[in-house]
Design a protein around this motif. Structure first.
Motif, PDB file in Angstrom:
ATOM      1  N   ASP A 150       6.208  13.071   4.471  1.00 32.31           N
ATOM      2  CA  ASP A 150       7.061  13.997   3.732  1.00 32.31           C
ATOM      3  C   ASP A 150       8.115  14.616   4.636  1.00 32.31           C
ATOM      4  O   ASP A 150       9.240  14.892   4.197  1.00 32.31           O
ATOM      5  CB  ASP A 150       6.204  15.094   3.105  1.00 32.31           C
ATOM      6  CG  ASP A 150       6.981  15.942   2.125  1.00 32.31           C
ATOM      7  OD1 ASP A 150       7.597  15.374   1.200  1.00 32.31           O
ATOM      8  OD2 ASP A 150       6.988  17.181   2.273  1.00 32.31           O
ATOM      9  N   GLU A 155      15.042  10.115   1.657  1.00 34.78           N
ATOM     10  CA  GLU A 155      15.129  10.119   0.192  1.00 34.78           C
ATOM     11  C   GLU A 155      16.337   9.276  -0.211  1.00 34.78           C
ATOM     12  O   GLU A 155      17.369   9.783  -0.625  1.00 34.78           O
ATOM     13  CB  GLU A 155      15.232  11.546  -0.340  1.00 34.78           C
ATOM     14  CG  GLU A 155      14.028  12.400   0.014  1.00 34.78           C
ATOM     15  CD  GLU A 155      14.057  13.777  -0.635  1.00 34.78           C
ATOM     16  OE1 GLU A 155      14.737  13.922  -1.677  1.00 34.78           O
ATOM     17  OE2 GLU A 155      13.420  14.694  -0.106  1.00 34.78           O
ATOM     18  N   ASP A 166       7.600  -2.877  -2.430  1.00 37.40           N
ATOM     19  CA  ASP A 166       7.293  -1.455  -2.511  1.00 37.40           C
ATOM     20  C   ASP A 166       6.127  -1.209  -3.464  1.00 37.40           C
ATOM     21  O   ASP A 166       5.208  -0.429  -3.165  1.00 37.40           O
ATOM     22  CB  ASP A 166       8.517  -0.666  -2.983  1.00 37.40           C
ATOM     23  CG  ASP A 166       9.625  -0.626  -1.934  1.00 37.40           C
ATOM     24  OD1 ASP A 166       9.362  -1.049  -0.795  1.00 37.40           O
ATOM     25  OD2 ASP A 166      10.732  -0.170  -2.265  1.00 37.40           O
ATOM     26  N   VAL A 170       2.477   0.425  -2.217  1.00 40.03           N
ATOM     27  CA  VAL A 170       1.911   1.631  -2.827  1.00 40.03           C
ATOM     28  C   VAL A 170       0.584   1.291  -3.511  1.00 40.03           C
ATOM     29  O   VAL A 170      -0.365   2.090  -3.486  1.00 40.03           O
ATOM     30  CB  VAL A 170       2.893   2.258  -3.837  1.00 40.03           C
ATOM     31  CG1 VAL A 170       2.266   3.470  -4.518  1.00 40.03           C
ATOM     32  CG2 VAL A 170       4.187   2.670  -3.137  1.00 40.03           C
ATOM     33  N   MET A 189       1.625   8.884  -2.878  1.00 39.44           N
ATOM     34  CA  MET A 189       2.845   9.638  -2.578  1.00 39.44           C
ATOM     35  C   MET A 189       3.239   9.464  -1.114  1.00 39.44           C
ATOM     36  O   MET A 189       4.422   9.364  -0.783  1.00 39.44           O
ATOM     37  CB  MET A 189       2.648  11.126  -2.883  1.00 39.44           C
ATOM     38  CG  MET A 189       2.577  11.477  -4.346  1.00 39.44           C
ATOM     39  SD  MET A 189       2.451  13.273  -4.565  1.00 39.44           S
ATOM     40  CE  MET A 189       1.695  13.349  -6.202  1.00 39.44           C
ATOM     41  N   ALA A 192       4.892   6.085  -0.840  1.00 41.79           N
ATOM     42  CA  ALA A 192       6.210   6.090  -1.469  1.00 41.79           C
ATOM     43  C   ALA A 192       7.222   6.885  -0.647  1.00 41.79           C
ATOM     44  O   ALA A 192       8.378   6.470  -0.495  1.00 41.79           O
ATOM     45  CB  ALA A 192       6.117   6.656  -2.881  1.00 41.79           C
ATOM     46  N   ARG A 193       6.798   8.020  -0.095  1.00 39.64           N
ATOM     47  CA  ARG A 193       7.705   8.815   0.738  1.00 39.64           C
ATOM     48  C   ARG A 193       8.053   8.050   2.006  1.00 39.64           C
ATOM     49  O   ARG A 193       9.194   8.074   2.469  1.00 39.64           O
ATOM     50  CB  ARG A 193       7.058  10.150   1.097  1.00 39.64           C
ATOM     51  CG  ARG A 193       6.945  11.136  -0.047  1.00 39.64           C
ATOM     52  CD  ARG A 193       8.326  11.698  -0.455  1.00 39.64           C
ATOM     53  NE  ARG A 193       8.852  12.570   0.575  1.00 39.64           N
ATOM     54  CZ  ARG A 193       9.996  12.354   1.192  1.00 39.64           C
ATOM     55  NH1 ARG A 193      10.725  11.280   0.927  1.00 39.64           N
ATOM     56  NH2 ARG A 193      10.443  13.204   2.110  1.00 39.64           N
ATOM     57  N   TYR A 197      11.333   7.024  -0.899  1.00 33.20           N
ATOM     58  CA  TYR A 197      11.502   7.622  -2.221  1.00 33.20           C
ATOM     59  C   TYR A 197      11.382   9.140  -2.125  1.00 33.20           C
ATOM     60  O   TYR A 197      10.615   9.666  -1.307  1.00 33.20           O
ATOM     61  CB  TYR A 197      10.455   7.067  -3.198  1.00 33.20           C
ATOM     62  CG  TYR A 197      10.644   5.609  -3.502  1.00 33.20           C
ATOM     63  CD1 TYR A 197      11.478   5.192  -4.529  1.00 33.20           C
ATOM     64  CD2 TYR A 197      10.017   4.634  -2.722  1.00 33.20           C
ATOM     65  CE1 TYR A 197      11.669   3.841  -4.796  1.00 33.20           C
ATOM     66  CE2 TYR A 197      10.209   3.280  -2.971  1.00 33.20           C
ATOM     67  CZ  TYR A 197      11.036   2.894  -4.005  1.00 33.20           C
ATOM     68  OH  TYR A 197      11.238   1.555  -4.250  1.00 33.20           O
ATOM     69  N   ARG A 199      10.524  13.098  -3.270  1.00 31.75           N
ATOM     70  CA  ARG A 199       9.235  13.679  -3.673  1.00 31.75           C
ATOM     71  C   ARG A 199       8.992  13.519  -5.172  1.00 31.75           C
ATOM     72  O   ARG A 199       7.893  13.146  -5.599  1.00 31.75           O
ATOM     73  CB  ARG A 199       9.197  15.157  -3.294  1.00 31.75           C
ATOM     74  CG  ARG A 199       9.265  15.409  -1.796  1.00 31.75           C
ATOM     75  CD  ARG A 199       9.109  16.887  -1.488  1.00 31.75           C
ATOM     76  NE  ARG A 199       9.257  17.132  -0.055  1.00 31.75           N
ATOM     77  CZ  ARG A 199      10.386  17.555   0.501  1.00 31.75           C
ATOM     78  NH1 ARG A 199      11.444  17.810  -0.253  1.00 31.75           N
ATOM     79  NH2 ARG A 199      10.457  17.740   1.814  1.00 31.75           N
ATOM     80  N   ALA A 202       8.412   9.873  -6.029  1.00 33.11           N
ATOM     81  CA  ALA A 202       7.147   9.418  -5.459  1.00 33.11           C
ATOM     82  C   ALA A 202       5.981   9.880  -6.341  1.00 33.11           C
ATOM     83  O   ALA A 202       5.045   9.117  -6.615  1.00 33.11           O
ATOM     84  CB  ALA A 202       6.977   9.961  -4.042  1.00 33.11           C
ATOM     85  N   SER A 206       3.561   7.540  -8.648  1.00 33.25           N
ATOM     86  CA  SER A 206       2.134   7.678  -8.388  1.00 33.25           C
ATOM     87  C   SER A 206       1.363   7.900  -9.681  1.00 33.25           C
ATOM     88  O   SER A 206       0.325   7.272  -9.915  1.00 33.25           O
ATOM     89  CB  SER A 206       1.895   8.856  -7.429  1.00 33.25           C
ATOM     90  OG  SER A 206       0.518   9.161  -7.338  1.00 33.25           O
TER      91      SER A 206
END
Length: 281
Positions: A150, A155, A166, A170, A189, A192-193, A197, A199, A202, A206
């Motif tokens: 994070d 982003e 991707d 995930v 998440m 994905a982050r 991606y 927040r 993500a 999810s």
């Protein structure tokens, strides 16, 4: 189970399922801290089904779009914006399905007994210590990874830019959530982050990715539900319904929260809880 027990389980599940803090880890800890008997796998699945319904209601437009995308893949209708997303979610579900079926069919019995087995044996606190150690380790480890992803994750990607790689990455992360303390929402998440991606997106991916996984888990226990006694079935329905309410409120809070804040508060909570488990157990 008493109504209070069902309420506690529903609230714990509803809150922890969508916050990246591990619902399975918290559900396992409920009997430890309350002194009650373990709620059993049927109640665990019931609360997950309640969470699933909350997702489908909150993301109703996305769910309808994914259904249109699924029909479009077989030539019924046209939904290009959702057709690819449908396939990426389907692809991302495969690792969890393979892992889950392997557990259900007994192919991973040794692994399950060591890492995922029933954590509370006859409500014996000592029998659960090694599992609390596992939960604590995963809370801290995956909490740190969530914080790093994070903090340093860019982003730069949107749903429209999602690729099959991707979706698969995930999905592989989601399979890790079968180990208590990991957190399905948290680990997906995190992945994905790390892939770039934001927040909000993500979290959105999810939650949508959880739909087939949770639905599949529910299907696996249909035979058990059909054989369940009346009281147990009623407890599962009531607990699942209360979970739906708690989950919907939590999801609405999280999606709004992530628009203006980072995930650091969840990272800190995971680390503190993990340290507390090591200290007290």
């Amino acid at each position: 189970m008493t109504f209070l027990q069902m309420l506690i389980i529903a609230v714990v599940q509803g809150i922890s399922e969508f916050l990246p803090i591990s619902s399975s880890g918290h559900l396992i800890l409920v009997p430890v801290f309350t002194g009650s008997e373990d709620q059993g796998p049927m109640i665990d699945i019931a609360v997950h089904v309640g969470s699933l319904l909350a997702i489908m209601v909150y993301f109703f437009r996305d769910v309808v779009g994914l259904a249109r995308g699924g029909f479009a893949t077989i030539g019924i209708g046209d939904a290009p914006e959702f057709k690819r997303l449908f396939w990426w979610i389907l692809l991302g579900t495969i690792p969890a399905v393979i892992f889950g079926l392997s557990i259900k069919l007994g192919f991973l019995n040794g692994f399950v007994e060591t890492f995922i087995g029933i954590p509370i044996v006859d409500n014996d606190l000592l029998a659960s210590i090694r599992f609390t150690d596992l939960i604590a380790t995963n809370l801290i480890l995956y909490g740190i990874l969530l914080g790093l992803a994070d903090r340093f994750g860019k982003e730069v990607k949107t749903f429209e830019q999602m690729t099959w790689r991707d979706g698969l990455i995930v999905g592989l992360a989601q399979a890790l959530a079968l180990i208590p303390g990991t957190s399905r929402s948290g680990v997906t998440m995190t992945a994905a982050r790390a892939l770039g991606y934001g927040r909000f997106e993500a979290a959105r991916f999810s939650f949508l990715l959880s739909i087939p996984a949770v639905a599949g888990a529910g299907v696996l226990i249909v035979p058990d539900l059909l054989e369940a006694e009346g009281d147990l079935l009623m407890e599962a329905i009531i607990t699942g319904g209360m979970t739906f309410v708690a989950a919907f409120v939590t999801m609405a809070f999280l999606m709004n929260f992530l628009k203006r804040a980072s995930m650091m508060v969840f990272v800190i909570y995971r680390i503190l809880l993990g340290c507390a488990l090591f200290y007290f157990f």
